[in-house]
Design an enzyme around this catalytic site. Sequence first.
Site, PDB file in Angstrom:
ATOM      1  N   LEU A  69       8.069  19.808   7.449  1.00  0.00           N
ATOM      2  CA  LEU A  69       8.826  19.106   5.890  1.00  0.00           C
ATOM      3  C   LEU A  69       9.165  19.094   4.610  1.00  0.00           C
ATOM      4  O   LEU A  69       9.177  19.645   3.881  1.00  0.00           O
ATOM      5  CB  LEU A  69       9.311  17.817   7.078  1.00  0.00           C
ATOM      6  CG  LEU A  69       9.724  17.721   8.238  1.00  0.00           C
ATOM      7  CD1 LEU A  69      10.324  16.199   8.813  1.00  0.00           C
ATOM      8  CD2 LEU A  69      11.175  18.561   8.340  1.00  0.00           C
TER       9      LEU A  69
ATOM     10  N   LYS B  93       0.424  -0.986   0.180  1.00  0.00           N
ATOM     11  CA  LYS B  93      -0.272  -0.066   0.490  1.00  0.00           C
ATOM     12  C   LYS B  93       0.847   1.043  -0.084  1.00  0.00           C
ATOM     13  O   LYS B  93       0.807   1.764  -0.456  1.00  0.00           O
ATOM     14  CB  LYS B  93      -0.857   0.299   1.288  1.00  0.00           C
ATOM     15  CG  LYS B  93      -1.548   1.422   1.462  1.00  0.00           C
ATOM     16  CD  LYS B  93      -2.541   0.950   2.476  1.00  0.00           C
ATOM     17  CE  LYS B  93      -1.770   1.714   4.219  1.00  0.00           C
ATOM     18  NZ  LYS B  93      -1.380   2.537   4.102  1.00  0.00           N
TER      19      LYS B  93
ATOM     20  N   CYS C 147      -4.619  12.742  13.848  1.00  0.00           N
ATOM     21  CA  CYS C 147      -4.522  11.043  13.476  1.00  0.00           C
ATOM     22  C   CYS C 147      -4.811  10.773  14.433  1.00  0.00           C
ATOM     23  O   CYS C 147      -4.510  10.862  15.762  1.00  0.00           O
ATOM     24  CB  CYS C 147      -3.414  11.467  12.758  1.00  0.00           C
ATOM     25  SG  CYS C 147      -2.630   9.874  12.772  1.00  0.00           S
TER      26      CYS C 147
ATOM     27  N   ILE D 195       3.315  18.033   9.118  1.00  0.00           N
ATOM     28  CA  ILE D 195       3.832  18.183   7.108  1.00  0.00           C
ATOM     29  C   ILE D 195       4.385  19.544   7.295  1.00  0.00           C
ATOM     30  O   ILE D 195       4.537  19.611   5.450  1.00  0.00           O
ATOM     31  CB  ILE D 195       2.247  18.703   5.851  1.00  0.00           C
ATOM     32  CG1 ILE D 195       1.570  19.614   6.536  1.00  0.00           C
ATOM     33  CG2 ILE D 195       1.225  17.028   6.150  1.00  0.00           C
ATOM     34  CD1 ILE D 195       0.723  20.614   5.393  1.00  0.00           C
TER      35      ILE D 195
ATOM     36  N   ARG E 178      -8.772  -0.560   5.616  1.00  0.00           N
ATOM     37  CA  ARG E 178      -7.255   0.347   4.726  1.00  0.00           C
ATOM     38  C   ARG E 178      -6.429  -0.477   4.104  1.00  0.00           C
ATOM     39  O   ARG E 178      -5.596   0.209   3.815  1.00  0.00           O
ATOM     40  CB  ARG E 178      -7.372   1.981   5.691  1.00  0.00           C
ATOM     41  CG  ARG E 178      -8.385   2.642   5.724  1.00  0.00           C
ATOM     42  CD  ARG E 178      -7.732   3.844   6.355  1.00  0.00           C
ATOM     43  NE  ARG E 178      -6.716   4.166   6.258  1.00  0.00           N
ATOM     44  CZ  ARG E 178      -6.126   4.822   7.291  1.00  0.00           C
ATOM     45  NH1 ARG E 178      -6.234   4.289   8.722  1.00  0.00           N
ATOM     46  NH2 ARG E 178      -5.015   4.229   6.600  1.00  0.00           N
TER      47      ARG E 178
ATOM     48  N   ARG F 205      -4.839  10.918   4.830  1.00  0.00           N
ATOM     49  CA  ARG F 205      -3.364  11.615   4.730  1.00  0.00           C
ATOM     50  C   ARG F 205      -2.229  11.918   4.190  1.00  0.00           C
ATOM     51  O   ARG F 205      -1.522  12.429   3.385  1.00  0.00           O
ATOM     52  CB  ARG F 205      -2.527  12.155   6.116  1.00  0.00           C
ATOM     53  CG  ARG F 205      -3.691  12.550   7.852  1.00  0.00           C
ATOM     54  CD  ARG F 205      -2.483  11.625   8.913  1.00  0.00           C
ATOM     55  NE  ARG F 205      -1.254  12.201   8.612  1.00  0.00           N
ATOM     56  CZ  ARG F 205      -1.616  14.232   8.421  1.00  0.00           C
ATOM     57  NH1 ARG F 205      -2.306  14.617   9.514  1.00  0.00           N
ATOM     58  NH2 ARG F 205       0.077  14.634   8.520  1.00  0.00           N
TER      59      ARG F 205
ATOM     60  N   ASP G 108       5.259   0.343  11.928  1.00  0.00           N
ATOM     61  CA  ASP G 108       4.142   0.164  11.575  1.00  0.00           C
ATOM     62  C   ASP G 108       3.702  -1.550  12.393  1.00  0.00           C
ATOM     63  O   ASP G 108       2.638  -1.915  11.253  1.00  0.00           O
ATOM     64  CB  ASP G 108       3.931  -0.236   9.905  1.00  0.00           C
ATOM     65  CG  ASP G 108       3.645   1.481   9.563  1.00  0.00           C
ATOM     66  OD1 ASP G 108       3.440   2.568  10.380  1.00  0.00           O
ATOM     67  OD2 ASP G 108       3.767   1.679   8.408  1.00  0.00           O
TER      68      ASP G 108
ATOM     69  N   ARG H  41       0.651  14.985  13.598  1.00  0.00           N
ATOM     70  CA  ARG H  41       1.527  14.439  12.599  1.00  0.00           C
ATOM     71  C   ARG H  41       1.489  15.810  11.763  1.00  0.00           C
ATOM     72  O   ARG H  41       0.641  15.923  10.332  1.00  0.00           O
ATOM     73  CB  ARG H  41       0.904  13.600  11.598  1.00  0.00           C
ATOM     74  CG  ARG H  41       0.588  11.751  12.469  1.00  0.00           C
ATOM     75  CD  ARG H  41       0.465  10.655  11.600  1.00  0.00           C
ATOM     76  NE  ARG H  41       1.421  10.905  10.154  1.00  0.00           N
ATOM     77  CZ  ARG H  41       0.555   9.276   9.681  1.00  0.00           C
ATOM     78  NH1 ARG H  41      -0.582   8.730  10.130  1.00  0.00           N
ATOM     79  NH2 ARG H  41       1.205   8.432   8.622  1.00  0.00           N
TER      80      ARG H  41
END
Length: 424
Positions: free
Chosen positions: A126, A22, A117, A124, A399, A93, A307, A122
């Site tokens: 960067l 994914k 989240c 963004i 998902r 996201r 994860d 989380r």
Amino acid sequence: MDKLVIRGGRRLSGTVAASGSKNSSLPVIAATLLCGNGTFVLHNIPDLQDIKTFTQLLQHLGAETTFSDNTMTISTEKVKSVQAPYELVKKMRASIYVLGPMLARFGTARVSLPGGCAFGPRPIDLHLMAMEKLGARITIETGYIDASMDGGKLRGAHIEFPVTSVGATGNAVMAAVLAEGMTTIGNAAAEPEIETLCRFLKAMGANIKGIGTTELKIKGTSSLEAVEFHNIFDRIEAGTLLAAAAITGGEITVNGVIPEQLKAVLKKFVHAGCTIETSENSVTLKSPEILVPTDVVAKPYPSFPTDMQAQWIALMTRADGTSHITDKIYHERFNHIPELNRLGAHIEIRKNQAVVHGLRKLSGTKVMSTDLRASASLVIAGLVAEGTTEVLRVYHLDRGYEKIEVKLNSLGADIKREQYKEFE
Ligand code: UD1
């Protein structure tokens, strides 16, 4: 809504195939926005809700897509809109992945800010820093990121990431391949999913050196072409299936995986007492009589992945002793722990570390989670809990796991998917 009804106590055995990854599919699909000619053919794309959501976003922008038997075709020739609206971005996201390619191709992009989240903040920043380094002007107003170039092109630059970010590296690379001149990216994410994105871009005609390392060098080009591409298999799904087998005392082979990409995880399985055998593209795991408590620290690749952290915690509930699982990427990613404890586990949270006291008896009940991997950890625990475990809100699992109950049942699990009402 669906729930999974798991009757625990069955040992898993047999052979199963991993699905397409994914997390590499998403940036690869985003990268098709870079090239307005021809049709891409992408193989081994998993049939997952996140992929459907992302495809909807591309269709909204004007892309034409088909999907059948894990093969996706995409033409972005007719893409006109450069606006990714809140209604689509809020669902996922990873929608932020359209920022870099849209900016590079059209010189302008408008993307809704992704929301919060389930496992902590989380940001963004960067992603935005990388776009600014490449010469974009960024403003944030009314919940949208507006990026523009005054009609000009992005210009190559040096981008040094203060922390490793998979998404920001992906966005930076996608923007840099069409920028004028040379871009260097320091402290880039070296995850196999970013390596795959880089190989895809290279096949399209991009000039990228250092693929698979933390230092990327990209020489901008003005033209890219549509290509046919084979996506990698999902290392996290493979690791999840191995953990599921290990907790049941089972023995399984997962086909399709590149063992090298799972090295840190396999090392931990060995420490936990499992026997691991690998071939070029398969892993066989044989469980020990009793699992040995095994600490892990989740960090960027090639270390143990965040994860897999939740699934590892579930596995360690059956180890003979105490183990420590630390997450250095997402410090608050522990919403599976109260639910695992409801099944009878004894897990404490100390800052960004879970302390798992193993071998407590697990007994089935209704559990649910608000994120994908946390839900996977509840399924793993359910496989050994006495009686029946019902994992609610299965849409989180859907998902990111293709046919998870079908795969686990093919290995001997007893899992039924049933409909339920939230207040049944
Ligand atoms: C990707 C994966 C996700 C995985 C994560 C870490 C996808 C679709 N998702 O998410 O499954 O858990 O990598 O391996 O591929 N950060 C910032 N600023 C930013 C971006 C990130 O501070 O602009 C921080 C994050 O808060 C986090 C760390 O960097 O602490 C790593 O996050 P990142 O690698 O960006 O995660 P994602 O790409 O969102």
